[in-house]
Scaffold this active site. Structure first.
Site, mmCIF file in Angstrom:
data_model
loop_
_atom_site.group_PDB
_atom_site.id
_atom_site.type_symbol
_atom_site.label_atom_id
_atom_site.label_comp_id
_atom_site.label_asym_id
_atom_site.label_seq_id
_atom_site.Cartn_x
_atom_site.Cartn_y
_atom_site.Cartn_z
ATOM 1 N N CYS A 168 -55.847 3.242 -99.936
ATOM 2 C CA CYS A 168 -54.998 4.278 -99.394
ATOM 3 C C CYS A 168 -54.626 3.948 -97.889
ATOM 4 O O CYS A 168 -55.112 3.069 -97.560
ATOM 5 C CB CYS A 168 -55.667 5.664 -99.461
ATOM 6 S SG CYS A 168 -56.062 6.244 -101.198
ATOM 7 N N ARG A 219 -49.955 0.438 -98.997
ATOM 8 C CA ARG A 219 -51.354 0.681 -99.365
ATOM 9 C C ARG A 219 -51.427 1.882 -100.458
ATOM 10 O O ARG A 219 -52.411 1.964 -100.994
ATOM 11 C CB ARG A 219 -52.092 1.154 -98.172
ATOM 12 C CG ARG A 219 -52.109 -0.010 -97.020
ATOM 13 C CD ARG A 219 -52.757 0.421 -95.802
ATOM 14 N NE ARG A 219 -54.553 0.617 -96.257
ATOM 15 C CZ ARG A 219 -55.150 -0.237 -96.217
ATOM 16 N NH1 ARG A 219 -54.879 -1.220 -95.624
ATOM 17 N NH2 ARG A 219 -56.364 -0.054 -96.505
ATOM 18 N N TRP A 232 -53.445 5.980 -102.948
ATOM 19 C CA TRP A 232 -53.310 5.194 -104.259
ATOM 20 C C TRP A 232 -54.421 5.391 -105.171
ATOM 21 O O TRP A 232 -55.809 5.272 -104.865
ATOM 22 C CB TRP A 232 -53.698 3.747 -103.759
ATOM 23 C CG TRP A 232 -53.664 2.730 -105.006
ATOM 24 C CD1 TRP A 232 -54.726 2.294 -105.324
ATOM 25 C CD2 TRP A 232 -52.698 2.315 -105.858
ATOM 26 N NE1 TRP A 232 -54.603 1.585 -106.599
ATOM 27 C CE2 TRP A 232 -52.904 1.520 -106.747
ATOM 28 C CE3 TRP A 232 -51.240 2.531 -105.394
ATOM 29 C CZ2 TRP A 232 -52.400 0.860 -107.720
ATOM 30 C CZ3 TRP A 232 -50.490 1.691 -106.557
ATOM 31 C CH2 TRP A 232 -50.979 1.174 -107.509
ATOM 32 N N ASN A 286 -60.214 6.784 -97.400
ATOM 33 C CA ASN A 286 -59.625 5.486 -97.966
ATOM 34 C C ASN A 286 -60.940 4.818 -98.335
ATOM 35 O O ASN A 286 -61.733 4.440 -97.493
ATOM 36 C CB ASN A 286 -58.807 4.686 -97.180
ATOM 37 C CG ASN A 286 -58.537 3.162 -97.700
ATOM 38 O OD1 ASN A 286 -58.587 3.129 -99.085
ATOM 39 N ND2 ASN A 286 -58.635 2.188 -96.810
ATOM 40 N N GLY A 287 -60.914 4.693 -99.678
ATOM 41 C CA GLY A 287 -62.244 3.818 -100.247
ATOM 42 C C GLY A 287 -62.516 4.617 -101.533
ATOM 43 O O GLY A 287 -61.857 5.274 -102.083
ATOM 44 N N GLU A 324 -51.276 -18.923 -117.901
ATOM 45 C CA GLU A 324 -50.971 -18.095 -116.737
ATOM 46 C C GLU A 324 -50.440 -19.144 -115.401
ATOM 47 O O GLU A 324 -49.799 -18.729 -114.542
ATOM 48 C CB GLU A 324 -52.418 -17.562 -116.123
ATOM 49 C CG GLU A 324 -52.017 -16.489 -114.870
ATOM 50 C CD GLU A 324 -50.880 -15.606 -114.933
ATOM 51 O OE1 GLU A 324 -50.812 -14.853 -113.772
ATOM 52 O OE2 GLU A 324 -50.605 -15.357 -116.138
ATOM 53 N N LYS A 351 -47.014 -18.429 -113.408
ATOM 54 C CA LYS A 351 -46.732 -18.348 -112.197
ATOM 55 C C LYS A 351 -45.684 -19.009 -111.585
ATOM 56 O O LYS A 351 -44.940 -18.794 -110.808
ATOM 57 C CB LYS A 351 -48.245 -18.521 -111.456
ATOM 58 C CG LYS A 351 -49.217 -17.331 -111.661
ATOM 59 C CD LYS A 351 -48.968 -16.359 -110.639
ATOM 60 C CE LYS A 351 -48.501 -14.951 -111.085
ATOM 61 N NZ LYS A 351 -48.471 -14.286 -112.509
ATOM 62 N N GLU A 382 -42.131 -17.840 -113.061
ATOM 63 C CA GLU A 382 -41.876 -16.795 -112.297
ATOM 64 C C GLU A 382 -41.162 -17.126 -110.824
ATOM 65 O O GLU A 382 -40.062 -16.521 -110.524
ATOM 66 C CB GLU A 382 -42.862 -15.929 -111.935
ATOM 67 C CG GLU A 382 -43.680 -15.290 -113.232
ATOM 68 C CD GLU A 382 -44.808 -14.327 -113.124
ATOM 69 O OE1 GLU A 382 -44.453 -13.193 -113.566
ATOM 70 O OE2 GLU A 382 -45.652 -14.813 -112.438
ATOM 71 N N HIS A 420 -48.630 -33.341 -131.329
ATOM 72 C CA HIS A 420 -47.982 -33.097 -132.303
ATOM 73 C C HIS A 420 -46.509 -32.698 -132.254
ATOM 74 O O HIS A 420 -45.690 -31.940 -132.938
ATOM 75 C CB HIS A 420 -48.698 -31.973 -133.276
ATOM 76 C CG HIS A 420 -49.950 -32.197 -133.461
ATOM 77 N ND1 HIS A 420 -50.485 -33.150 -134.508
ATOM 78 C CD2 HIS A 420 -51.276 -31.612 -132.998
ATOM 79 C CE1 HIS A 420 -51.739 -33.243 -134.673
ATOM 80 N NE2 HIS A 420 -52.154 -32.479 -133.737
ATOM 81 N N LYS A 457 -41.323 -5.738 -111.077
ATOM 82 C CA LYS A 457 -42.894 -5.542 -111.204
ATOM 83 C C LYS A 457 -43.161 -4.772 -112.519
ATOM 84 O O LYS A 457 -44.196 -5.147 -112.930
ATOM 85 C CB LYS A 457 -43.216 -4.766 -110.093
ATOM 86 C CG LYS A 457 -44.775 -4.646 -109.676
ATOM 87 C CD LYS A 457 -45.313 -5.884 -109.538
ATOM 88 C CE LYS A 457 -47.004 -5.861 -109.500
ATOM 89 N NZ LYS A 457 -47.502 -7.187 -109.675
#
Ligand code: BG6
Length: 608
Positions: free
Chosen positions: A2, A27, A75, A101-102, A481, A485, A488, A504, A603
């Protein structure tokens, strides 16, 4: 993650708090609030939604007069985004107010103790515990009360605190979560990050762990947990605001890559208790875990790639049959749902339409659905029967990195837990694997320090047209992945292949200078994969190998080798993906592309 801010000085606080919060929205942005001392009492306004809602509610701060205040943009981690869960949080009689925050890891235990003493809670948050705990220890001395709660609270916190009977002071305390103090002619500030106060001052103090600060409009005084005064020296910040929001990184993607050690630790450590894996939110009895007959792992994009890895981990460790499905296929292919089937939906945003539909399809057939989600209060989090959060914090760059890495951690925790409960792993092995998990954050840090070497290599492939990634077993999942990446964010055509499958057909595409990235982290498949590397080498490929330190044999075959620290074979994905993320990042950067907002992508895709 946050954003908190605080101000005391000659100017009206509310507009300054709102301005500061607007610079901290990267954040967290699901709810926000401010509290200001108006001369007689502390007044608070908070609401669910982006900061602009709070701005309208407070008329740009005008409806909250006063020259001392604290603010927060959230957040959510504990308690979905709502008006009551938004910060700040008051104690019972509104004489103490807190922003945080935490994550307070032992909040449930503290909450029970406080409720037993008659305290009433109005939110689902871990933070409200702090307001009531301060109240419990408060006898007119803010510093003493703060020190007392520090001895009792476990977890990470940056707190902004105001006491009604100390209206000319704002307090703050830090442990693990970032907190800075700003000093200026017109007043003093606290904030989670530099961007919030850069408009007013460049003279900043960085708070260390377990330090407390008391601000008044002229001065700032620092204390340690024993209430002794500390002498600290301010630093002058040179950054412009935009750079500051990215923490000095050129793109959010690189910043988020460097946040992976902390994100992995934040997702892992709260679920490791006394040498065991404790997943309170799973809400499954050991008997229910033993009764699982089959697992469906369903997702899209990079989240799907974590599922491909997870199949090897769940089947290898817990011996539970696993099917991995793309959500867009799963929702229409009429899957077979037998009794004892657990469906796991993985999604960073929790809003991806295909994954949400897959969830509803499974529930329609009476299946228990576990959501692995990063955004608290998102649709998948709300609709799943149970949800395990990945505490990666907000991820701004479209191409996921830290959320992906935390999803892997949740898979490992679940698979190891299931393996233990189903008697598939003995105590020694179990403890060893826990130690391997604990080492991952520092090992990821080590690999990130390798960026220059990878940037130099990436710059040789800015003009590449076709790139291939190969691997066997979990290395194939890593290759998927790595390839995504690159596609993208660099727009280079890239494919990932099970190394044994290349011959093959697709090997016909390999010609002189074709870049092939081979991932070889599985010792029992090492030799087999080497022979596949030889196959592409003989057709002219240039081979970049990602292998474990100590497997120098690969040097004889590959043209370029990136070595990984040693970890358990089931966890190698968490390490091998780092150089592949960096490679994709530096190719995109080298091509001068917008790394954070690549063309044609979003996103979260909330349409079919
Ligand atoms: C895409 C994102 O839109 O959706 C990817 O660009 C992501 O990064 C994929 O992996 C799935 O998203 P989510 O939020 O369901 O994990």
């Amino acid at each position: 993650m946050c954003g908190i801010v605080g101000y005391i000085g000659e100017s009206e606080a509310a507009p300054i708090l709102l301005e500061g919060l607007s610079k901290l929205e990267y954040r967290g942005y699901d709810s926000a609030g401010i509290a200001v001392y108006n001369g007689t009492a502390i007044e608070m306004i908070k609401s669910r939604g982006r900061l602009k809602v709070l701005n309208e509610l407070t008329h740009g701060g005008a409806s909250l007069p006063g020259r001392a205040g604290i603010g927060h943009t959230r957040w959510a981690t504990h308690g979905s985004p709502s008006d009551s869960n938004a910060h700040p949080h008051f104690n019972g009689d509104n004489s103490i107010v807190v922003v945080h925050n935490g994550i307070i890891e032992n909040y449930l235990k503290l909450k029970k103790k406080l409720e037993a003493k008659g305290y009433e809670f109005v939110s689902e948050t871990d933070t409200e515990v702090i307001a009531h705990l301060l109240d419990y220890y408060y006898d007119g001395n803010p510093l003493e009360a703060i020190a007392k709660i520090m001895y009792r609270v476990e977890g990470s916190y940056a707190l902004g605190i105001m006491f009604e009977d100390h209206p000319r002071e704002v307090y703050a305390v830090r442990k693990d979560s970032p907190l800075i103090v700003g000093k200026s002619e017109k007043g003093n500030f606290i904030a989670s990050d530099v961007p919030a106060i850069l408009k007013y001052t460049r003279d900043v103090y960085f708070m260390e762990n377990e330090e407390i600060v008391c601000l008044n409009k002229e001065d700032v005084t620092f204390y340690n947990i024993d209430e002794e005064v500390l002498v600290k020296t301010p630093v002058t910040i040179e950054w412009d605001i935009a750079a500051a929001e990215k923490g000095g990184y050129e793109f959010f993607m690189l910043k988020e890559m460097y946040e992976q050690p902390k994100a992995v630790s934040d997702t892992l450590m709260p679920r490791l208790k006394n040498g065991d894996i404790v997943i309170e939110e799973l809400q499954m009895t050991e008997e229910e875990i033993r009764d699982i007959r089959k697992i469906y792992l369903v997702a899209c994009g990079s989240a799907y790639h974590t599922a491909v890895t997870a199949k090897y981990v769940f089947e290898g460790l817990a011996r539970v049959p696993v099917e991995v499905d793309l959500a867009s296929e799963f929702r229409y292919r009429n899957p077979i749902f037998e009794p004892g089937t657990l469906v796991i939906i993985i999604s960073q945003s929790g809003e991806t339409a295909d994954s949400l539909a897959a969830l509803r399809e499974a529930q329609k057939h009476g299946c228990k659905v576990l959501g692995i989600v990063n955004v608290v209060g998102s649709s998948i989090a709300r609709e799943a029967d149970t949800v395990m959060y990945t505490w990666a914090g907000p991820e701004i760059a479209v191409a996921t990195t830290k959320a992906y890495s935390t999803q892997l951690i949740v898979h490992y925790l679940l698979a190891l837990k299931f393996a233990k409960v189903r008697g598939k792993v003995n105590d020694i092995k179990f403890r060893e694997m826990i130690e391997d998990l604990k080492r991952l954050p520092e090992q990821i840090e080590l690999l990130l320090a390798n960026k220059e070497k990878i940037q130099r290599f990436a710059n040789r492939y800015l003009a590449a047209e076709h790139v291939f990634f190969i691997g066997r077993g979990i290395d194939y999942a890593i290759s998927l992945e790595g390839s995504l990446k690159l596609k993208e964010i660099s727009y280079i055509h890239s494919e990932a292949y099970a190394a044994g499958e290349l011959k093959h057909g697709t090997i016909s595409l390999i010609e002189d200078g074709t870049l092939v990235t081979a991932v070889l982290t599985q010792d029992h498949l090492f030799k087999k994969t080497i022979s596949n590397v030889v196959e592409v080498k003989t057709r002219g490929a240039f081979v970049l190998a990602v292998a474990h330190a100590g497997n120098a044999e690969i040097e004889k075959t590959a043209d370029y080798v990136i070595y990984l620290p040693k970890t358990n074979e089931y966890f190698t994905n968490s390490l091998a993906v780092i150089p592949l993320q960096l490679f994709a990042y530096y190719v995109s950067l080298g091509k001068g592309l917008d790394v954070d907002k690549p063309r044609n992508l979003a996103k979260s895709v909330t349409v079919e």
